[in-house]
Design a protein around this motif. Structure first.
Motif, PDB file in Angstrom:
ATOM      1  N   THR A  16       0.838  -1.210   0.000  1.00 14.66           N
ATOM      2  CA  THR A  16       0.000   0.000   0.000  1.00 14.66           C
ATOM      3  C   THR A  16       0.865   1.249   0.000  1.00 14.66           C
ATOM      4  O   THR A  16       0.609   2.199  -0.752  1.00 14.66           O
ATOM      5  CB  THR A  16      -0.932  -0.008   1.223  1.00 14.66           C
ATOM      6  N   ARG A  17       1.884   1.262   0.842  1.00 11.82           N
ATOM      7  CA  ARG A  17       2.770   2.430   0.887  1.00 11.82           C
ATOM      8  C   ARG A  17       3.502   2.630  -0.431  1.00 11.82           C
ATOM      9  O   ARG A  17       3.668   3.763  -0.908  1.00 11.82           O
ATOM     10  CB  ARG A  17       3.761   2.279   2.046  1.00 11.82           C
ATOM     11  N   CYS A  18       3.934   1.523  -1.037  1.00 11.34           N
ATOM     12  CA  CYS A  18       4.655   1.622  -2.308  1.00 11.34           C
ATOM     13  C   CYS A  18       3.746   2.154  -3.412  1.00 11.34           C
ATOM     14  O   CYS A  18       4.123   3.075  -4.149  1.00 11.34           O
ATOM     15  CB  CYS A  18       5.203   0.251  -2.685  1.00 11.34           C
ATOM     16  N   VAL A  19       2.546   1.599  -3.521  1.00 10.11           N
ATOM     17  CA  VAL A  19       1.614   2.052  -4.562  1.00 10.11           C
ATOM     18  C   VAL A  19       1.196   3.493  -4.321  1.00 10.11           C
ATOM     19  O   VAL A  19       1.058   4.283  -5.261  1.00 10.11           O
ATOM     20  CB  VAL A  19       0.386   1.119  -4.612  1.00 10.11           C
ATOM     21  N   GLU A  20       1.014   3.860  -3.070  1.00  8.25           N
ATOM     22  CA  GLU A  20       0.578   5.223  -2.765  1.00  8.25           C
ATOM     23  C   GLU A  20       1.654   6.241  -3.127  1.00  8.25           C
ATOM     24  O   GLU A  20       1.352   7.363  -3.529  1.00  8.25           O
ATOM     25  CB  GLU A  20       0.208   5.333  -1.278  1.00  8.25           C
ATOM     26  N   ARG A  21       2.942   5.845  -2.969  1.00 13.06           N
ATOM     27  CA  ARG A  21       4.011   6.749  -3.377  1.00 13.06           C
ATOM     28  C   ARG A  21       4.062   6.896  -4.893  1.00 13.06           C
ATOM     29  O   ARG A  21       4.302   7.984  -5.416  1.00 13.06           O
ATOM     30  CB  ARG A  21       5.362   6.241  -2.846  1.00 13.06           C
ATOM     31  N   LEU A  22       3.855   5.782  -5.597  1.00 12.77           N
ATOM     32  CA  LEU A  22       3.942   5.828  -7.059  1.00 12.77           C
ATOM     33  C   LEU A  22       2.688   6.426  -7.695  1.00 12.77           C
ATOM     34  O   LEU A  22       2.767   7.226  -8.630  1.00 12.77           O
ATOM     35  CB  LEU A  22       4.174   4.413  -7.612  1.00 12.77           C
ATOM     36  N   LEU A  23       1.520   6.035  -7.191  1.00 12.94           N
ATOM     37  CA  LEU A  23       0.236   6.488  -7.751  1.00 12.94           C
ATOM     38  C   LEU A  23      -0.661   6.969  -6.619  1.00 12.94           C
ATOM     39  O   LEU A  23      -1.506   6.208  -6.131  1.00 12.94           O
ATOM     40  CB  LEU A  23      -0.447   5.347  -8.522  1.00 12.94           C
ATOM     41  N   PRO A  24      -0.485   8.195  -6.165  1.00 14.27           N
ATOM     42  CA  PRO A  24      -1.345   8.701  -5.077  1.00 14.27           C
ATOM     43  C   PRO A  24      -2.814   8.664  -5.494  1.00 14.27           C
ATOM     44  O   PRO A  24      -3.176   8.989  -6.622  1.00 14.27           O
ATOM     45  CB  PRO A  24      -0.853  10.140  -4.882  1.00 14.27           C
ATOM     46  N   MET A  25      -3.650   8.244  -4.561  1.00 18.17           N
ATOM     47  CA  MET A  25      -5.075   8.130  -4.853  1.00 18.17           C
ATOM     48  C   MET A  25      -5.733   9.508  -4.813  1.00 18.17           C
ATOM     49  O   MET A  25      -5.511  10.287  -3.882  1.00 18.17           O
ATOM     50  CB  MET A  25      -5.750   7.199  -3.836  1.00 18.17           C
ATOM     51  N   GLU A  77      -6.990   2.823   0.331  1.00 20.97           N
ATOM     52  CA  GLU A  77      -5.706   2.519  -0.299  1.00 20.97           C
ATOM     53  C   GLU A  77      -5.421   1.013  -0.270  1.00 20.97           C
ATOM     54  O   GLU A  77      -4.914   0.441  -1.240  1.00 20.97           O
ATOM     55  CB  GLU A  77      -4.584   3.277   0.397  1.00 20.97           C
ATOM     56  N   THR A  78      -5.750   0.367   0.852  1.00 20.51           N
ATOM     57  CA  THR A  78      -5.550  -1.081   0.955  1.00 20.51           C
ATOM     58  C   THR A  78      -6.476  -1.827   0.009  1.00 20.51           C
ATOM     59  O   THR A  78      -6.082  -2.831  -0.604  1.00 20.51           O
ATOM     60  CB  THR A  78      -5.793  -1.540   2.405  1.00 20.51           C
ATOM     61  N   TRP A  79      -7.704  -1.347  -0.130  1.00 22.65           N
ATOM     62  CA  TRP A  79      -8.655  -1.976  -1.043  1.00 22.65           C
ATOM     63  C   TRP A  79      -8.147  -1.904  -2.492  1.00 22.65           C
ATOM     64  O   TRP A  79      -8.235  -2.874  -3.237  1.00 22.65           O
ATOM     65  CB  TRP A  79     -10.006  -1.307  -0.896  1.00 22.65           C
ATOM     66  N   ARG A  80      -7.578  -0.756  -2.858  1.00 29.30           N
ATOM     67  CA  ARG A  80      -7.039  -0.634  -4.214  1.00 29.30           C
ATOM     68  C   ARG A  80      -5.871  -1.594  -4.414  1.00 29.30           C
ATOM     69  O   ARG A  80      -5.748  -2.235  -5.471  1.00 29.30           O
ATOM     70  CB  ARG A  80      -6.591   0.808  -4.474  1.00 29.30           C
TER      71      ARG A  80
END
Length: 259
Positions: free
Chosen positions: A17-26, A48-51
């Motif tokens: 979740t942290r990695c995806v949020e850094r790359l693609l902020p929701m 964010e976890t659901w995504r």
């Protein structure tokens, strides 16, 4: 063992979740839409976890399809198509899962609502404030409706929301016509100063009649559904035992005749 595996999954999801949020902020709009969807299902996860769960499902299905295509020796275009279709399925299936969870939760809430309305009417008739009545009634209910009534009390007394806002949030989280009608009836009775207890009692009786009518309708449709199930159960054996030997005998007869 189960606790260790659960902790490992939690750590993996947190890191992903942290990695995806850094790359693609929701985006905030997407986050609110996901949050509403999760609330209707009654799941305790963040948007964010659901995504990330959907991304992991899509990647996992695509990877399995790729491995299967390589093992079968499929051509690269066919392998790419299989991977893409599997990834789309993996991305879509969690939506069906959360929709089913929301539907089950909605039906459970609607089944509890008549008793909750009667209890709420009794508590209000006893002279307690509406918000306190929600808290008192929640103590005598089972989840999921008990949690929704507690949320109304928490939003008003701890978060500072108005009563109207808390009731609107209740209707949005439940996504039920019965709950929306209950909220509208309660808000109207409070604003007009009419008898809340009598209105809730009448609405509870109407909700019970509606639930009984829906149950009778499901019972009336049950024979048709059973016929379909029985047809699928008996049709293949019938074809295998009756039709296939007849066709084989006919073909043998025609073959002997032609010879």
């Amino acid at each position: 063992m189960h606790g260790a595996s659960g902790d490992a999954r939690t750590r993996f999801l947190g890191a992903a979740t942290r990695c995806v949020e850094r790359l693609l902020p929701m985006a905030s709009a997407d986050g609110e839409a996901y949050r509403a969807e999760i609330a209707r299902a009654g799941w305790g996860i963040e948007p964010e976890t659901w995504r990330v769960l959907r991304i992991v499902a899509a990647a996992g299905c695509g990877a399995m399809a790729g491995v299967g295509a390589m093992a079968s020796g499929a051509a690269p275009p066919a392998s790419g198509t299989a991977v893409g279709m599997a990834a789309v399925v993996g991305w879509t299936v969690p939506r069906f899962a959360i929709a089913r969870a929301a539907d089950r939760r909605r039906r459970a809430i609607e089944a509890q609502l008549p008793d909750a309305m009667e209890l709420l009417g009794i508590a209000i008739a006893a002279g307690s404030p509406v918000e306190q009545c929600f808290r008192e009634v929640a103590q005598n209910l089972r989840p999921p409706l008990s949690g929704e009534f507690e949320a109304v009390d928490r939003e008003v007394n701890l978060l500072g929301h108005s009563r109207e806002q808390a009731l609107d949030h209740l209707a949005a989280r439940c996504a039920s016509r019965d709950v929306s009608a209950f909220v509208a009836q309660l808000a109207q009775a409070v604003s007009q100063g009419s008898s809340i207890a009598e209105g809730l009692s009448s609405q509870a009786a109407l909700a019970r009649e509606t639930a009984q009518a829906a149950a009778l309708e499901r019972i009336r449709k049950m024979p048709t559904k059973l016929d379909v199930v029985l047809s699928f159960c008996f049709l293949p054996p019938t074809i295998a035992l009756v039709v296939v030997p007849t066709v084989v005998d006919l073909l043998e007869f025609l073959n002997d005749t032609l010879q």
